[in-house]
Write a protein that holds these residues in place. Structure first.
Motif, PDB file in Angstrom:
ATOM      1  N   TRP A 596      56.165  77.520  50.505  1.00 16.73           N
ATOM      2  CA  TRP A 596      54.698  77.546  50.986  1.00 16.73           C
ATOM      3  C   TRP A 596      53.857  76.848  49.719  1.00 16.73           C
ATOM      4  O   TRP A 596      54.057  77.091  48.537  1.00 16.73           O
ATOM      5  N   SER A 597      52.797  76.274  50.009  1.00 18.45           N
ATOM      6  CA  SER A 597      52.001  75.330  49.304  1.00 18.45           C
ATOM      7  C   SER A 597      50.437  74.820  49.572  1.00 18.45           C
ATOM      8  O   SER A 597      50.285  75.085  50.916  1.00 18.45           O
ATOM      9  N   ASP A 598      49.096  75.544  49.033  1.00 22.34           N
ATOM     10  CA  ASP A 598      48.098  74.846  49.529  1.00 22.34           C
ATOM     11  C   ASP A 598      47.874  73.188  49.197  1.00 22.34           C
ATOM     12  O   ASP A 598      48.904  72.756  48.793  1.00 22.34           O
ATOM     13  N   PHE A 599      46.879  72.872  50.305  1.00 24.35           N
ATOM     14  CA  PHE A 599      46.618  70.833  49.847  1.00 24.35           C
ATOM     15  C   PHE A 599      46.951  70.606  48.056  1.00 24.35           C
ATOM     16  O   PHE A 599      46.987  69.555  48.275  1.00 24.35           O
ATOM     17  N   GLU A 600      46.974  71.384  47.283  1.00 21.94           N
ATOM     18  CA  GLU A 600      47.194  71.023  46.504  1.00 21.94           C
ATOM     19  C   GLU A 600      48.192  70.905  45.007  1.00 21.94           C
ATOM     20  O   GLU A 600      48.453  70.716  44.511  1.00 21.94           O
ATOM     21  N   SER A 613      44.198  77.453  56.029  1.00 19.94           N
ATOM     22  CA  SER A 613      45.087  76.009  55.943  1.00 19.94           C
ATOM     23  C   SER A 613      46.053  75.775  54.760  1.00 19.94           C
ATOM     24  O   SER A 613      46.092  76.648  54.118  1.00 19.94           O
ATOM     25  N   PHE A 614      47.125  75.226  55.009  1.00 20.25           N
ATOM     26  CA  PHE A 614      48.672  74.769  54.674  1.00 20.25           C
ATOM     27  C   PHE A 614      49.595  74.579  54.732  1.00 20.25           C
ATOM     28  O   PHE A 614      48.901  74.245  55.735  1.00 20.25           O
ATOM     29  N   CYS A 615      50.369  74.549  53.247  1.00 23.41           N
ATOM     30  CA  CYS A 615      51.231  73.490  54.166  1.00 23.41           C
ATOM     31  C   CYS A 615      52.735  74.429  53.635  1.00 23.41           C
ATOM     32  O   CYS A 615      53.243  75.518  52.599  1.00 23.41           O
ATOM     33  N   VAL A 616      54.134  73.225  54.217  1.00 27.65           N
ATOM     34  CA  VAL A 616      54.995  74.289  54.490  1.00 27.65           C
ATOM     35  C   VAL A 616      56.298  73.318  54.473  1.00 27.65           C
ATOM     36  O   VAL A 616      56.065  72.610  54.895  1.00 27.65           O
ATOM     37  N   THR A 617      57.054  73.382  53.408  1.00 29.35           N
ATOM     38  CA  THR A 617      58.525  72.716  53.258  1.00 29.35           C
ATOM     39  C   THR A 617      59.624  73.643  53.578  1.00 29.35           C
ATOM     40  O   THR A 617      60.247  74.848  53.727  1.00 29.35           O
ATOM     41  N   LEU A 618      60.465  72.958  55.112  1.00 32.68           N
ATOM     42  CA  LEU A 618      61.345  73.287  55.319  1.00 32.68           C
ATOM     43  C   LEU A 618      62.511  72.791  55.375  1.00 32.68           C
ATOM     44  O   LEU A 618      62.944  71.005  55.027  1.00 32.68           O
ATOM     45  N   ILE A 637      51.563  70.155  57.473  1.00 27.45           N
ATOM     46  CA  ILE A 637      50.733  70.768  57.096  1.00 27.45           C
ATOM     47  C   ILE A 637      49.765  70.980  58.290  1.00 27.45           C
ATOM     48  O   ILE A 637      49.918  70.543  59.083  1.00 27.45           O
ATOM     49  N   PHE A 638      49.326  72.588  58.494  1.00 32.21           N
ATOM     50  CA  PHE A 638      48.649  72.714  59.240  1.00 32.21           C
ATOM     51  C   PHE A 638      46.678  73.647  58.653  1.00 32.21           C
ATOM     52  O   PHE A 638      46.112  74.155  57.876  1.00 32.21           O
ATOM     53  N   ASN A 639      45.568  72.450  59.485  1.00 30.21           N
ATOM     54  CA  ASN A 639      44.699  72.510  58.511  1.00 30.21           C
ATOM     55  C   ASN A 639      43.494  72.834  59.751  1.00 30.21           C
ATOM     56  O   ASN A 639      43.128  72.253  60.929  1.00 30.21           O
ATOM     57  N   ARG A 640      43.037  74.267  59.427  1.00 29.14           N
ATOM     58  CA  ARG A 640      42.500  74.034  60.689  1.00 29.14           C
ATOM     59  C   ARG A 640      40.616  74.228  60.029  1.00 29.14           C
ATOM     60  O   ARG A 640      39.493  74.560  61.241  1.00 29.14           O
ATOM     61  N   SER A 641      40.606  73.581  59.032  1.00 30.09           N
ATOM     62  CA  SER A 641      38.844  73.087  59.241  1.00 30.09           C
ATOM     63  C   SER A 641      38.986  72.506  60.026  1.00 30.09           C
ATOM     64  O   SER A 641      39.539  71.221  60.570  1.00 30.09           O
ATOM     65  N   GLU A 642      37.358  72.217  60.124  1.00 29.05           N
ATOM     66  CA  GLU A 642      37.031  71.224  60.782  1.00 29.05           C
ATOM     67  C   GLU A 642      36.903  69.933  60.046  1.00 29.05           C
ATOM     68  O   GLU A 642      36.599  69.079  61.352  1.00 29.05           O
ATOM     69  N   ASP A 643      36.926  69.976  59.122  1.00 33.54           N
ATOM     70  CA  ASP A 643      37.074  68.932  57.806  1.00 33.54           C
ATOM     71  C   ASP A 643      38.174  67.798  57.938  1.00 33.54           C
ATOM     72  O   ASP A 643      38.990  68.998  57.532  1.00 33.54           O
ATOM     73  N   THR A 644      37.696  67.115  57.345  1.00 33.50           N
ATOM     74  CA  THR A 644      39.099  66.172  56.993  1.00 33.50           C
ATOM     75  C   THR A 644      39.745  66.670  55.766  1.00 33.50           C
ATOM     76  O   THR A 644      38.742  67.274  54.568  1.00 33.50           O
ATOM     77  N   ALA A 645      41.082  66.679  55.264  1.00 33.91           N
ATOM     78  CA  ALA A 645      41.122  67.630  53.833  1.00 33.91           C
ATOM     79  C   ALA A 645      42.101  66.514  53.425  1.00 33.91           C
ATOM     80  O   ALA A 645      43.586  65.210  54.099  1.00 33.91           O
ATOM     81  N   GLU A 646      42.564  66.286  52.049  1.00 31.16           N
ATOM     82  CA  GLU A 646      44.093  65.836  51.334  1.00 31.16           C
ATOM     83  C   GLU A 646      45.004  66.358  50.797  1.00 31.16           C
ATOM     84  O   GLU A 646      44.157  67.382  50.393  1.00 31.16           O
ATOM     85  N   THR A 680      45.966  62.286  53.748  1.00 29.25           N
ATOM     86  CA  THR A 680      44.522  62.485  54.473  1.00 29.25           C
ATOM     87  C   THR A 680      45.158  62.891  55.997  1.00 29.25           C
ATOM     88  O   THR A 680      45.561  61.835  56.465  1.00 29.25           O
ATOM     89  N   VAL A 681      44.333  64.794  56.394  1.00 25.98           N
ATOM     90  CA  VAL A 681      44.272  64.559  57.516  1.00 25.98           C
ATOM     91  C   VAL A 681      43.117  65.078  58.662  1.00 25.98           C
ATOM     92  O   VAL A 681      42.521  64.968  57.140  1.00 25.98           O
ATOM     93  N   SER A 682      43.504  64.591  59.081  1.00 23.58           N
ATOM     94  CA  SER A 682      42.076  65.289  60.036  1.00 23.58           C
ATOM     95  C   SER A 682      42.008  66.277  59.712  1.00 23.58           C
ATOM     96  O   SER A 682      43.014  67.640  60.116  1.00 23.58           O
ATOM     97  N   GLY A 683      40.841  67.255  60.545  1.00 21.11           N
ATOM     98  CA  GLY A 683      40.618  69.103  60.988  1.00 21.11           C
ATOM     99  C   GLY A 683      39.792  69.221  61.937  1.00 21.11           C
ATOM    100  O   GLY A 683      38.702  68.126  62.545  1.00 21.11           O
ATOM    101  N   PRO A 684      40.333  69.701  62.881  1.00 17.94           N
ATOM    102  CA  PRO A 684      41.752  71.055  62.925  1.00 17.94           C
ATOM    103  C   PRO A 684      42.507  70.444  63.217  1.00 17.94           C
ATOM    104  O   PRO A 684      42.493  69.316  64.277  1.00 17.94           O
ATOM    105  N   SER A 685      44.083  69.533  62.608  1.00 15.20           N
ATOM    106  CA  SER A 685      45.603  69.668  63.063  1.00 15.20           C
ATOM    107  C   SER A 685      46.053  70.096  62.343  1.00 15.20           C
ATOM    108  O   SER A 685      46.895  70.682  61.473  1.00 15.20           O
TER     109      SER A 685
END
Length: 698
Positions: A596-600, A613-618, A637-646, A680-685
């Protein structure tokens, strides 16, 4: 014609034609006499009444020579009418044979079905002498040629399974590709149009709402409604007549064969926990009249009343050996003679109860696990009932998968934006190991779903914040109160493009979550079409356009998206592993099977209550033998924010690069290679990437 009856044999329950006559055998431990009643071909006239001449143990039996297949019959059981002692024998009530494979005629809602006089001040302690025979269907002596043994086939592995929960009528009634004459029937279910759709979205197993013969509740008929779902069984061997098409009962077997030829399994939702006879105020139709004290759990010290662990008035006493035998015989019949591939047990906790409560080593669960006929079929438990200690998620034996309502709620709560929901979702994405990783169970044991027949559809999860069940006639008091839904700004339908876009995006996000999760995914029929029930989350009595799928206005883009998700899951075994992931290091390469990791790219802070928001490697589970581990890797990548993110991507292996294969914000797209280490990922997505050779992805 006058018929003579001889002793017959007790070894096969029900009515069995041997070419020269019929052997009858029926169970009752407490009856004093059992009468076999024969009827004219139209069922309107009783032509003979014969006492079964022999009793072997608790089996009453007799043989009638010269009686042809197709004969209509029923039973009248004599004995004590003493409700205060648990006995409700009333020979004026014609009783359905619990083992009949066919019904002829229809039920009529009349007080004559009651064993007592409902006008009496004594209530169910009184006695009713009216004959019920004119108002009930008759049992049928089946032609043995109609039920030959089905060719058995190897079951589809659990890790390749995608279940589609459907209603026979609701799926086909409005389908323009199904011929009008077979809509709403088993025959229509097997049509080319339905099979083509199921193939398109990757379905490997259809789970049908109850098709055992069932009864419309009197209180529903009084309100002009009907029992649509069918959780009101009265015949555990007979297919429900209302779904019969031109081919009759043969149409069911033909349907199963067509599904098998298409590579799709047929699972049945079965209701062995209660019957249509209800509580002490209910009708006397079969089991109550044959031996109330044996077939049902009665309250200790007050046997006039029924244990009601099911919430429907009665609870079948599966711990009784003869009742257990009936259930097991029923299961074997549907596998051997009707060809079905598995069962989902409604309120399975109730079926697994002994006198002391739920017992994972009790009679029913032991019997089903040792049975050679049932060894290869799929078994699914709904792991709860409403009785004491009834919630048993994760406590069924290893052979079972279980409906995981905790998964459903976690996914809904996360995408709704609830605090602490990311932590819950993290556990659910890995197959709910906290509940299931014990006793040798596999990750497929968690049957994951977002919506089911009971509750909001996927579309309504995003359209309604509260239930709207007024059409059920119960003052909107029925149905779930905790739906974890969100209307995205307006209750009900909206033509606001911003609101409709937000709703569709959330639906795609939840579907993407389902297909990226370890465990066995299940889709509710119609969710891929955007089907709405107008906020009704308990549509059990709505046999109309509210529940019938409207194929003409279905969401074609959502169908394509679901097909894309199913294809992605099929292509990547890492998404459907049988072993659990615990971040253990793999012997093959020293890498963790999940990270598991954050966006950084830093370790995730699970203590953050606002984590959204979080990331997971399987990777392949570390439990798997090194020589069986593949190089398949998914980064999600699970991004629940309304904003785009890197998001920072994990380092790629030499000669490989990350390729986007899923982006719920864009829908179905071609794979997209990512040249840099950030995306760059859209939010939420929800976004998923795989590692591929650079030459292949260029």
């Amino acid at each position: 014609m006058a018929y003579a009856i001889t002793s017959g044999t007790p070894f096969r329950m029900g009515a069995h034609h041997d070419g020269e006559g019929v052997n009858f055998a029926v169970f009752s431990a407490n009856a004093s006499r059992m009468e076999l009643c024969l009827f004219s071909a139209d069922g309107n006239r009783e032509t003979a009444r014969l006492s079964l001449p022999e009793r072997t143990g608790d089996i009453w039996h007799g043989y009638v020579a010269g009686l042809p297949a197709g004969t209509l019959y029923g039973y009248r059981a004599h004995g004590a009418y003493a409700p205060e002692r648990g006995h409700r024998f009333n020979p004026h009530k014609l009783l359905l044979d619990p083992y009949t494979r066919e019904l002829r005629g229809a039920w009529r809602n009349t007080p004559a079905l009651l064993g007592y006089d409902q006008t009496s001040s004594a209530g169910d302690l009184s006695f009713d002498g009216r004959d019920s025979a004119p108002f009930v269907p008759k049992s049928v002596v089946s032609d043995p040629a109609a039920f030959p043994l089905f060719d058995r086939r190897a079951p589809k592995p659990w890790d390749e399974t995608l279940i589609y929960e459907a209603h026979v009528k609701g799926l086909t009634q409005l389908h323009p590709g199904v011929a009008e004459g077979v809509r709403g029937t088993y025959d229509g279910l097997a049509s080319d149009a339905v099979l083509e759709h199921l193939h398109k979205i990757g379905v490997t197993a259809v789970e049908l709402l109850p098709v055992h013969a069932f009864l419309n509740d009197g209180f529903l008929l009084d309100k002009g409604l009907t029992n649509y779902w069918g959780y009101n069984t009265i015949g555990f061997f007979a297919p429900e007549p209302r779904y019969l098409g031109p081919a009759g009962i043969a149409g069911f077997r033909q349907m199963v064969q067509r599904f098998h030829d298409a590579g799709i399994e047929v699972l049945l939702d079965v209701v062995y926990n209660h019957t249509a006879e209800g509580d002490q105020r209910g009708p006397t139709l079969s089991f109550r009249g044959l031996d109330n004290a044996s077939y049902y759990r009665l309250i200790s010290g007050q046997p006039r009343y029924y244990v009601n662990d099911t919430g429907t008035g009665n609870t079948v006493n599966v711990s009784h050996p003869h009742v257990l035998r009936m259930v097991m015989d029923s299961l074997r019949f549907w596998v051997e003679c009707m060809g079905v591939d598995g069962f989902r047990f409604d309120l399975a906790t109730a079926v697994a109860r002994e006198d002391h409560g739920f017992d994972p080593h009790g009679g029913f669960l032991d019997a089903i696990r040792q049975d050679p006929v049932l060894a290869g079929v799929k078994l699914i438990a709904e792991p709860w009932d409403i009785g004491p200690g009834g919630y048993r998620l994760g406590q069924f034996p290893p052979k079972f998968a279980e409906w995981n309502d905790a998964y459903r709620d976690s996914v809904r709560r996360f995408w709704r934006g609830d605090a602490h929901s990311a932590q819950e979702l993290g556990a659910r994405l890995l197959g709910s190991a906290g509940e299931f990783d014990r006793g040798g169970r596999r990750a497929w044991s968690s049957l994951n779903f977002i919506a089911a027949h009971d509750g909001f559809t996927l579309a309504d999860i995003t359209r309604y914040s509260t239930r709207h069940n007024a059409a059920n006639g119960e003052d909107n008091q029925d149905g779930h109160h905790a739906n974890y839904s969100d209307n995205c700004g307006v209750e009900g339908p909206s033509d606001d493009p911003e609101i409709t876009a937000r709703r569709r995006q959330r639906q795609r996000n939840m579907l993407a979550t389902l297909f990226l999760s370890q465990g066995t995914p299940m889709l509710l029929a119609g969710d891929e079409l955007g089907h709405s029930q107008q906020g009704n989350n308990n549509a059990y009595c709505q046999d109309n356009e509210l529940t019938w799928l409207d194929w003409a206005t279905g969401d074609a883009e959502m169908v394509e998206f679901v097909a894309h998700l199913a294809d992605l899951r099929r292509q990547h075994p890492v998404l459907r592993q049988s072993r659990f992931l615990h971040a253990a290091l793999r012997p093959s390469d020293g890498l963790p099977d999940v990270a598991w990791s954050d966006f950084e790219g830093h370790p995730l802070n699970w203590r953050d209550p606002g984590l959204s928001s979080f990331c997971v490697t399987l990777r392949g589970s570390a439990e798997m033998a090194p020589h069986l581990q593949s190089d398949d890797v998914i980064f999600a990548i699970f991004n629940r924010s309304e904003d785009t993110a890197e998001a920072t991507l994990p380092p790629a292996r030499d000669g490989q690069g990350w390729v986007v294969v899923l982006d719920s914000a864009r829908g179905v797209t071609e794979p997209l290679a990512v040249p840099e280490g950030r995306l760059t990922v859209s939010g939420p997505s929800v976004t998923a990437l795989v590692l591929r050779d650079k030459a292949a992805s260029a």
